[in-house]
Design a protein around this motif. Structure first.
Motif, PDB file in Angstrom:
ATOM      1  N   MET A   1       0.843  -1.180   0.000  1.00 50.69           N
ATOM      2  CA  MET A   1       0.000   0.000   0.000  1.00 50.69           C
ATOM      3  C   MET A   1       0.885   1.238   0.000  1.00 50.69           C
ATOM      4  O   MET A   1       1.886   1.299   0.678  1.00 50.69           O
ATOM      5  CB  MET A   1      -0.894  -0.027   1.234  1.00 50.69           C
ATOM      6  CG  MET A   1      -1.814   1.144   1.374  1.00 50.69           C
ATOM      7  SD  MET A   1      -3.142   1.331   0.196  1.00 50.69           S
ATOM      8  CE  MET A   1      -4.236   0.031   0.658  1.00 50.69           C
ATOM      9  N   ILE A   2       0.528   2.181  -0.800  1.00 53.41           N
ATOM     10  CA  ILE A   2       1.275   3.431  -0.927  1.00 53.41           C
ATOM     11  C   ILE A   2       0.796   4.392   0.152  1.00 53.41           C
ATOM     12  O   ILE A   2      -0.398   4.537   0.406  1.00 53.41           O
ATOM     13  CB  ILE A   2       1.067   4.021  -2.332  1.00 53.41           C
ATOM     14  CG1 ILE A   2       1.647   3.067  -3.377  1.00 53.41           C
ATOM     15  CG2 ILE A   2       1.705   5.393  -2.449  1.00 53.41           C
ATOM     16  CD1 ILE A   2       1.367   3.461  -4.798  1.00 53.41           C
ATOM     17  N   THR A   3       1.756   5.047   0.793  1.00 51.76           N
ATOM     18  CA  THR A   3       1.399   5.980   1.854  1.00 51.76           C
ATOM     19  C   THR A   3       1.174   7.382   1.290  1.00 51.76           C
ATOM     20  O   THR A   3       1.516   7.679   0.145  1.00 51.76           O
ATOM     21  CB  THR A   3       2.502   6.039   2.932  1.00 51.76           C
ATOM     22  OG1 THR A   3       3.687   6.564   2.347  1.00 51.76           O
ATOM     23  CG2 THR A   3       2.774   4.676   3.519  1.00 51.76           C
ATOM     24  N   LYS A   4       0.607   8.217   2.130  1.00 53.62           N
ATOM     25  CA  LYS A   4       0.333   9.606   1.754  1.00 53.62           C
ATOM     26  C   LYS A   4       1.634  10.356   1.449  1.00 53.62           C
ATOM     27  O   LYS A   4       1.695  11.144   0.510  1.00 53.62           O
ATOM     28  CB  LYS A   4      -0.418  10.270   2.906  1.00 53.62           C
ATOM     29  CG  LYS A   4      -0.964  11.619   2.633  1.00 53.62           C
ATOM     30  CD  LYS A   4      -1.846  12.019   3.792  1.00 53.62           C
ATOM     31  CE  LYS A   4      -1.950  13.492   3.951  1.00 53.62           C
ATOM     32  NZ  LYS A   4      -2.749  13.876   5.105  1.00 53.62           N
ATOM     33  N   GLN A   5       2.691  10.070   2.220  1.00 51.90           N
ATOM     34  CA  GLN A   5       3.978  10.721   2.000  1.00 51.90           C
ATOM     35  C   GLN A   5       4.582  10.307   0.651  1.00 51.90           C
ATOM     36  O   GLN A   5       5.211  11.122  -0.031  1.00 51.90           O
ATOM     37  CB  GLN A   5       4.963  10.363   3.126  1.00 51.90           C
ATOM     38  CG  GLN A   5       4.603  10.970   4.459  1.00 51.90           C
ATOM     39  CD  GLN A   5       3.650  10.096   5.264  1.00 51.90           C
ATOM     40  OE1 GLN A   5       3.254   9.016   4.836  1.00 51.90           O
ATOM     41  NE2 GLN A   5       3.278  10.565   6.442  1.00 51.90           N
ATOM     42  N   GLN A   6       4.385   9.055   0.252  1.00 51.70           N
ATOM     43  CA  GLN A   6       4.893   8.599  -1.029  1.00 51.70           C
ATOM     44  C   GLN A   6       4.141   9.266  -2.187  1.00 51.70           C
ATOM     45  O   GLN A   6       4.729   9.555  -3.227  1.00 51.70           O
ATOM     46  CB  GLN A   6       4.796   7.075  -1.135  1.00 51.70           C
ATOM     47  CG  GLN A   6       5.784   6.363  -0.232  1.00 51.70           C
ATOM     48  CD  GLN A   6       5.532   4.873  -0.166  1.00 51.70           C
ATOM     49  OE1 GLN A   6       4.413   4.402  -0.348  1.00 51.70           O
ATOM     50  NE2 GLN A   6       6.588   4.130   0.111  1.00 51.70           N
ATOM     51  N   ARG A   7       2.856   9.491  -2.006  1.00 53.34           N
ATOM     52  CA  ARG A   7       2.088  10.204  -3.038  1.00 53.34           C
ATOM     53  C   ARG A   7       2.597  11.623  -3.192  1.00 53.34           C
ATOM     54  O   ARG A   7       2.792  12.109  -4.311  1.00 53.34           O
ATOM     55  CB  ARG A   7       0.606  10.227  -2.697  1.00 53.34           C
ATOM     56  CG  ARG A   7      -0.201  10.994  -3.730  1.00 53.34           C
ATOM     57  CD  ARG A   7      -1.623  11.213  -3.322  1.00 53.34           C
ATOM     58  NE  ARG A   7      -2.404  10.008  -3.556  1.00 53.34           N
ATOM     59  CZ  ARG A   7      -3.686   9.896  -3.225  1.00 53.34           C
ATOM     60  NH1 ARG A   7      -4.311  10.900  -2.633  1.00 53.34           N
ATOM     61  NH2 ARG A   7      -4.340   8.784  -3.467  1.00 53.34           N
ATOM     62  N   ILE A   8       2.848  12.300  -2.083  1.00 50.27           N
ATOM     63  CA  ILE A   8       3.357  13.671  -2.135  1.00 50.27           C
ATOM     64  C   ILE A   8       4.739  13.695  -2.780  1.00 50.27           C
ATOM     65  O   ILE A   8       5.031  14.559  -3.621  1.00 50.27           O
ATOM     66  CB  ILE A   8       3.382  14.293  -0.725  1.00 50.27           C
ATOM     67  CG1 ILE A   8       1.950  14.476  -0.216  1.00 50.27           C
ATOM     68  CG2 ILE A   8       4.134  15.621  -0.714  1.00 50.27           C
ATOM     69  CD1 ILE A   8       1.845  14.839   1.242  1.00 50.27           C
ATOM     70  N   ALA A   9       5.597  12.727  -2.436  1.00 47.57           N
ATOM     71  CA  ALA A   9       6.926  12.651  -3.047  1.00 47.57           C
ATOM     72  C   ALA A   9       6.810  12.409  -4.548  1.00 47.57           C
ATOM     73  O   ALA A   9       7.570  12.974  -5.341  1.00 47.57           O
ATOM     74  CB  ALA A   9       7.731  11.541  -2.392  1.00 47.57           C
ATOM     75  N   VAL A  58      -0.155   7.617 -10.200  1.00 50.53           N
ATOM     76  CA  VAL A  58      -1.343   6.962 -10.755  1.00 50.53           C
ATOM     77  C   VAL A  58      -1.736   5.758  -9.905  1.00 50.53           C
ATOM     78  O   VAL A  58      -2.916   5.559  -9.595  1.00 50.53           O
ATOM     79  CB  VAL A  58      -1.105   6.555 -12.229  1.00 50.53           C
ATOM     80  CG1 VAL A  58      -2.183   5.619 -12.726  1.00 50.53           C
ATOM     81  CG2 VAL A  58      -1.039   7.790 -13.106  1.00 50.53           C
ATOM     82  N   LEU A  59      -0.752   4.962  -9.502  1.00 50.93           N
ATOM     83  CA  LEU A  59      -1.055   3.810  -8.647  1.00 50.93           C
ATOM     84  C   LEU A  59      -1.588   4.245  -7.287  1.00 50.93           C
ATOM     85  O   LEU A  59      -2.440   3.576  -6.710  1.00 50.93           O
ATOM     86  CB  LEU A  59       0.193   2.940  -8.467  1.00 50.93           C
ATOM     87  CG  LEU A  59       0.608   2.117  -9.669  1.00 50.93           C
ATOM     88  CD1 LEU A  59       1.903   1.366  -9.377  1.00 50.93           C
ATOM     89  CD2 LEU A  59      -0.485   1.158 -10.069  1.00 50.93           C
ATOM     90  N   SER A  60      -1.099   5.374  -6.773  1.00 53.61           N
ATOM     91  CA  SER A  60      -1.596   5.833  -5.475  1.00 53.61           C
ATOM     92  C   SER A  60      -3.047   6.274  -5.565  1.00 53.61           C
ATOM     93  O   SER A  60      -3.812   6.099  -4.622  1.00 53.61           O
ATOM     94  CB  SER A  60      -0.723   6.962  -4.935  1.00 53.61           C
ATOM     95  OG  SER A  60      -0.965   8.173  -5.618  1.00 53.61           O
ATOM     96  N   PHE A  61      -3.456   6.853  -6.695  1.00 49.30           N
ATOM     97  CA  PHE A  61      -4.857   7.243  -6.846  1.00 49.30           C
ATOM     98  C   PHE A  61      -5.735   6.040  -7.170  1.00 49.30           C
ATOM     99  O   PHE A  61      -6.899   6.003  -6.795  1.00 49.30           O
ATOM    100  CB  PHE A  61      -5.013   8.320  -7.925  1.00 49.30           C
ATOM    101  CG  PHE A  61      -4.649   9.695  -7.446  1.00 49.30           C
ATOM    102  CD1 PHE A  61      -5.463  10.366  -6.551  1.00 49.30           C
ATOM    103  CD2 PHE A  61      -3.491  10.305  -7.872  1.00 49.30           C
ATOM    104  CE1 PHE A  61      -5.133  11.626  -6.101  1.00 49.30           C
ATOM    105  CE2 PHE A  61      -3.148  11.567  -7.433  1.00 49.30           C
ATOM    106  CZ  PHE A  61      -3.970  12.230  -6.545  1.00 49.30           C
ATOM    107  N   LYS A  62      -5.177   5.058  -7.854  1.00 49.76           N
ATOM    108  CA  LYS A  62      -5.947   3.876  -8.218  1.00 49.76           C
ATOM    109  C   LYS A  62      -6.199   2.971  -7.014  1.00 49.76           C
ATOM    110  O   LYS A  62      -7.306   2.490  -6.804  1.00 49.76           O
ATOM    111  CB  LYS A  62      -5.202   3.094  -9.301  1.00 49.76           C
ATOM    112  CG  LYS A  62      -5.909   1.860  -9.777  1.00 49.76           C
ATOM    113  CD  LYS A  62      -5.096   1.149 -10.841  1.00 49.76           C
ATOM    114  CE  LYS A  62      -5.779  -0.153 -11.228  1.00 49.76           C
ATOM    115  NZ  LYS A  62      -4.955  -0.930 -12.153  1.00 49.76           N
ATOM    116  N   ASN A  63      -5.160   2.734  -6.213  1.00 44.23           N
ATOM    117  CA  ASN A  63      -5.260   1.800  -5.086  1.00 44.23           C
ATOM    118  C   ASN A  63      -5.583   2.474  -3.762  1.00 44.23           C
ATOM    119  O   ASN A  63      -5.834   1.794  -2.783  1.00 44.23           O
ATOM    120  CB  ASN A  63      -3.950   1.015  -4.937  1.00 44.23           C
ATOM    121  CG  ASN A  63      -3.650   0.185  -6.160  1.00 44.23           C
ATOM    122  OD1 ASN A  63      -4.540  -0.177  -6.912  1.00 44.23           O
ATOM    123  ND2 ASN A  63      -2.380  -0.098  -6.369  1.00 44.23           N
ATOM    124  N   GLY A  64      -5.533   3.772  -3.722  1.00 44.61           N
ATOM    125  CA  GLY A  64      -5.768   4.472  -2.466  1.00 44.61           C
ATOM    126  C   GLY A  64      -4.486   4.580  -1.669  1.00 44.61           C
ATOM    127  O   GLY A  64      -3.465   3.967  -1.992  1.00 44.61           O
TER     128      GLY A  64
END
Length: 88
Positions: A1-9, A58-64
């Motif tokens: 699972m991708i974290t919020k910090q990884q999405r921002i990065a 894209v994966l962070s938005f797709k998987n949450g």
């Protein structure tokens, strides 16, 4: 699972990759594959950063995203010690 910090990065790296690609295309001489210019490798790196960070976002938005703290309790001590040793 991708974290919020990884999405921002990923978003920050997308912006960086877009800037590097733009700079290489506009300001530097790209040249050809046989005779690369000063912007050839810069362009490849910028496109690579842009592509990989786009996939991450894209994966962070797709998987949450999973919302968890950046540092576990006391988990910041070893990196801080490493930074102090490097600068010492």
């Amino acid at each position: 699972m991708i974290t919020k910090q990884q999405r921002i990065a990923g978003i920050v790296l997308m912006l960086l990759g877009a800037y590097v690609t733009y700079y290489a295309l506009i300001e530097l001489n790209i040249g050809t594959v046989r005779e690369p210019g000063s912007g050839f490798f810069t362009l490849i790196c910028g496109v690579g950063i842009l592509l990989l960070s786009t996939i991450l976002v894209v994966l962070s938005f797709k998987n949450g995203v999973e919302d968890r703290p950046l540092w576990e309790k006391g988990g910041w001590k070893k990196p801080l010690l490493a930074i102090v040793v490097i600068f010492a």
